[in-house]
Scaffold this active site. Sequence first.
Site, PDB file in Angstrom:
ATOM      1  N   GLN A  50      37.366  50.434  45.948  1.00  0.00           N
ATOM      2  CA  GLN A  50      37.202  50.503  44.499  1.00  0.00           C
ATOM      3  C   GLN A  50      36.482  51.767  44.048  1.00  0.00           C
ATOM      4  OE1 GLN A  50      35.318  46.840  43.223  1.00  0.00           O
ATOM      5  NE2 GLN A  50      36.686  45.594  44.478  1.00  0.00           N
ATOM      6  N   HIS A 109      32.539  46.950  44.135  1.00  0.00           N
ATOM      7  CA  HIS A 109      31.534  46.584  43.137  1.00  0.00           C
ATOM      8  C   HIS A 109      30.545  47.711  42.847  1.00  0.00           C
ATOM      9  CE1 HIS A 109      32.109  41.956  43.788  1.00  0.00           C
ATOM     10  NE2 HIS A 109      33.260  42.611  43.681  1.00  0.00           N
ATOM     11  N   TYR A 169      20.750  37.028  34.623  1.00  0.00           N
ATOM     12  CA  TYR A 169      22.042  36.406  34.348  1.00  0.00           C
ATOM     13  C   TYR A 169      22.578  35.586  35.516  1.00  0.00           C
ATOM     14  CZ  TYR A 169      21.898  38.725  29.914  1.00  0.00           C
ATOM     15  OH  TYR A 169      21.511  39.106  28.645  1.00  0.00           O
TER      16      TYR A 169
END
Length: 363
Positions: free
Chosen positions: A84, A147, A249
């Site tokens: 990625q 990521h 979160y």
Amino acid sequence: MAFGLALASCGTAALPSEDRPATGGKPFKVAPVANFDTPWAMTFLPGSTNALVSEKDGRLWVVDTASGARTAVTGVPTVKVAGQGGLGDVVIGPDNRVYLSFVEGGPGGTSGAAVGYGRLVESAGTYALQDFRIVWRQDPKVTGAGHFSHRIAFGPDGAMYVTSGERQKGDPAQAMDKNLGKVLRLTPEGQPFPGNPWAAKGGVTAQLWSMGHRNLLGLAFAPDGKLWEHEMGPQGGDEVNLITPGKNYGWPVVSNGSDYGGGDIPDHPTRPEFEAPKVWWNPSISPAGLIVYTGDLFPAWKGDLLLGALSGQSLIRVDVTGDQAKKAERWDMGARIREVEQGPKGEIYLLEDGGRLLKLTPA
């Protein structure tokens, strides 16, 4: 994000009605503008219909969105292209400096995201990025090629906000001494911005604005100053979050998705001390690219979020009212959508993942 698994889950499970692409006519017409191999991000040059488009393989272009003509930009930093990773976001910062995010290699096969800036100089129809300097790096560099996240947004406070993914490692998102799995608030020169929640702790901890994130591929400010973010869950559980300073979160402790292979992860309601998403998707859509729409061409969308979907192959509108959000519309685009950008006249531009730059105007 294992895109294949996410796509498989989308294909095998029934979609709730609000998650299905609209079956009626689209409220926009689509015109191809240009073609790319590995497009990742775009931004418009100030006062111009020309845009900068980055490609993951390390190329940066100036694109005339009226004609589709492309001109390569020289002076782009060397990037590590794997998985990625590669060249990532491109935004215009203070003093019209061009900020890039990208992946650089480290010792022992490690890698990490970095952010830097230079000045775009045009001469006789050629473009060069001059005096490029790196101002921020992920800490630590780790193995693996996923990521990185590395989205950039400048806030009304003058700060530079950067998303830093947890590099498919999970636990660093909850570690205060690492800047992985976080939203960061920095000066334009890459230093911790004064007044950050954990500034007194110093080091990389002083960079942190929020924590407990996974793979954050969308970051955008609304006109009212609210900061919206989206990130990929594991197998399901993709999220849209309203970012509040000092909040956690929850990743990898909680998620509305499951581990790959079906392992259970406690849902957000089981741990109310963590901030819950405003919107989430099961199965995954793999969100990428995010704007808060402010144009006049689509007046009903003003103040709403527009985001792309990779495995979901869609453009998605999320209706926003104050600090609340809900799913609104989803349009099948027939391709993985990597980036969403607003043009100078309120038109909408999409970058297909490994494909075209598209221009959307009212039907």
